[in-house]
Design a protein around this motif. Structure first.
Motif, PDB file in Angstrom:
ATOM      1  N   LYS A  63       0.770  -1.208  -0.013  1.00 28.22           N
ATOM      2  CA  LYS A  63       0.046   0.039  -0.038  1.00 28.22           C
ATOM      3  C   LYS A  63       0.960   1.377  -0.094  1.00 28.22           C
ATOM      4  O   LYS A  63       0.624   2.360  -0.706  1.00 28.22           O
ATOM      5  N   ASN A  69     -16.600   6.712   0.573  1.00 24.69           N
ATOM      6  CA  ASN A  69     -16.694   5.519   1.222  1.00 24.69           C
ATOM      7  C   ASN A  69     -18.083   5.148   2.148  1.00 24.69           C
ATOM      8  O   ASN A  69     -18.512   5.748   2.798  1.00 24.69           O
ATOM      9  N   LEU A  85       1.159   3.856  -2.932  1.00 28.48           N
ATOM     10  CA  LEU A  85       0.808   5.596  -2.597  1.00 28.48           C
ATOM     11  C   LEU A  85       1.820   6.425  -2.868  1.00 28.48           C
ATOM     12  O   LEU A  85       1.435   7.462  -3.543  1.00 28.48           O
ATOM     13  N   LYS A 103     -11.218   4.533   0.225  1.00 28.28           N
ATOM     14  CA  LYS A 103      -9.833   4.725   0.500  1.00 28.28           C
ATOM     15  C   LYS A 103      -9.925   5.293   1.979  1.00 28.28           C
ATOM     16  O   LYS A 103     -10.647   6.355   2.026  1.00 28.28           O
ATOM     17  N   ASN A 104      -9.431   4.708   2.922  1.00 27.45           N
ATOM     18  CA  ASN A 104      -9.668   4.993   4.461  1.00 27.45           C
ATOM     19  C   ASN A 104      -8.824   6.518   4.602  1.00 27.45           C
ATOM     20  O   ASN A 104      -8.097   6.758   3.958  1.00 27.45           O
ATOM     21  N   SER A 130     -12.931  10.897  -0.673  1.00 27.18           N
ATOM     22  CA  SER A 130     -12.881   9.280  -0.977  1.00 27.18           C
ATOM     23  C   SER A 130     -14.328   9.141  -0.433  1.00 27.18           C
ATOM     24  O   SER A 130     -14.754   9.452   0.581  1.00 27.18           O
ATOM     25  N   GLU A 167      -4.934   6.325   5.033  1.00 24.83           N
ATOM     26  CA  GLU A 167      -4.388   6.294   3.434  1.00 24.83           C
ATOM     27  C   GLU A 167      -4.455   7.695   2.927  1.00 24.83           C
ATOM     28  O   GLU A 167      -3.390   8.017   2.055  1.00 24.83           O
ATOM     29  N   PHE A 206     -11.346   9.418  -4.872  1.00 22.89           N
ATOM     30  CA  PHE A 206     -11.012   8.049  -4.698  1.00 22.89           C
ATOM     31  C   PHE A 206     -12.397   7.182  -4.320  1.00 22.89           C
ATOM     32  O   PHE A 206     -13.353   7.980  -3.806  1.00 22.89           O
TER      33      PHE A 206
END
Length: 421
Positions: free
Chosen positions: A306, A360, A310, A333-334, A358, A337, A330
């Motif tokens: 990861k 989520n 990145l 993606k948490n 992101s 990240e 994104f």
């Protein structure tokens, strides 16, 4: 969960000294058939009254009953009256109320039957609690201050702050020894003078006509619950574990049929794990440790990949970013990240503003960052961005983050870009 102090049950069932001379009190005790024969499964009675309580629950009062009411840590009996299900039994103001699912038909004659499996289970568990509490006091002087008889397990609270494994093992061994010795369990109503002859596990505030449950030369305890005739009927006792509860130690255990039930449940789990781990029972610990080690190695490898990914993403975004703002949206993606990516970007693009978002699942998350040579107030931008998504967030002068309701990431970045340019 209500925990019942030891001794309360005895005091609840202690009655006036005139039990043997006062006819009304004596008759009241005679009507409680469970005190005369705990093994009575069926009985006949006359219907005294049928009413509703304050909550609208229908109940009946009978001329006599074998149904034990909830009290002193022991749940009530269940069963049927004239084919109608009894869902609870309580003693209120000296009357035993049998709460039923529907009204009884006309007629005063009642045929009752208790759920014997439930009754005998309670007898096993309650007697087992007496034995375990007496064993703790016999060996170490640890007093039981309360207990709870639950659907699956029992617990007692000991007036100590720590309990050792060796102590628990020796107490369990003594308890099962007493069970195997098939000692009789007697019940007896005693008055003030006779009560002095017994070494009670707990002193009672009531001394006249207390109902004692007696295991000769081992336990003398005031109690109004139902018990078997001998310790052998308890079957066996197993301590499952214990934990600190404030300044007490709570011990969880099971007796009788519940021991077999727990053993059966654990055996099924072990069989399933044996197949999943491809290892016999005695090697399960090693197999699990091996899998945990492999899991840690895989997690480490995934984190490294990861991080590498990145770095590639950061290089790609810097190469494509011709403006003063670098942004991207994104999927899943948490936040960590996003933060790592933002830090990589500003370390190589010191004059850029970074906007990352992101989408989520059910919320949108974002991270804003700026290089050391970039202008702007991240905290102020973050407040405006959070208002767009009704979100919450925080951060410092160089990086901020937040999240809120899910909207299009592209729309979010567009709106943010409008007020920071």
């Amino acid at each position: 969960m209500i925990r019942i102090p030891i001794g309360l049950l005895a005091e609840k069932n202690a009655i006036l000294f005139s039990i043997f001379t006062n006819r009304s009190v004596k008759k009241s005790m005679e009507n409680k058939l469970y005190y005369h024969d705990a093994y009575l499964k069926k009985f006949s009675a006359e219907l005294i009254t049928q009413k509703e309580d304050e909550a609208g629950r229908n109940y009946v009062i009978l001329s006599q009953t074998a149904f034990y009411p909830t009290g002193g840590g022991q749940p009530s009996d269940l069963g049927i009256l004239n084919g109608i299900e009894v869902v609870n039994v309580e003693e209120v103001g000296g009357e035993i109320r049998h709460y039923i699912k529907e009204e009884l038909k006309d007629g005063n004659r009642i045929e009752g039957a208790i759920d014997w499996d439930r009754r005998f289970d309670h007898m096993q568990q309650h007697a087992g609690q007496h034995i375990l509490s007496a064993a703790f006091e016999e060996l170490y002087g640890y007093k039981t201050v309360s207990f709870h008889l639950g659907k699956d397990t029992l617990t007692i609270d000991l007036d100590i702050e720590t309990l050792g494994a060796v102590e628990a093992e020796k107490v369990e061994e003594l308890a099962n020894q007493v069970i195997l010795e098939n000692r009789p369990i007697h019940t007896k109503w005693v008055g003030t003078e006779e009560l002095k002859e017994y070494r009670l596990r707990k002193q009672l505030s009531v001394s006249n006509n207390v109902r004692l449950v007696i295991i000769p030369d081992f336990d003398y305890n005031g109690c109004g619950g139902t018990h078997p005739k001998s310790t052998a009927e308890v079957g066996s006792l197993k301590i499952l574990g214990w934990e600190r509860q404030k300044k007490l130690v709570r011990v969880e255990f099971v007796c009788g049929q519940r021991v077999l039930d727990k053993l059966g449940q654990k055996h099924e789990v072990i069989k399933e794990l044996t197949a999943l781990l491809n290892a016999p029972e005695q090697d399960m610990g090693a197999a699990v440790n091996r899998l945990l080690g492999q899991k840690k190695e895989l997690e480490k490898a995934i984190d490294e990949m990861k991080d590498r990914l990145l770095k590639y993403e950061a290089a790609d975004m810097i190469g494509a970013g011709k403006e003063s703002i670098i942004s991207r949206v994104f999927q899943n993606k948490n936040i960590q990240e996003l933060q790592n990516l933002a830090r990589m970007l500003v370390s190589d693009a010191e004059d850029k503003i970074i906007l990352l978002a992101s989408e989520n699942e059910e919320k949108l998350q974002f991270v804003f960052a700026k290089g050391k040579n970039a202008e702007g107030n991240l905290k102020e931008w973050s407040k405006q961005a959070l208002s767009i998504i009704d979100g919450k967030g925080g951060g410092n002068e160089t990086i901020v983050q937040g999240g809120g309701r899910l909207i299009s990431g592209e729309e979010f970045i567009r709106k943010v870009t409008e007020f920071i340019q």
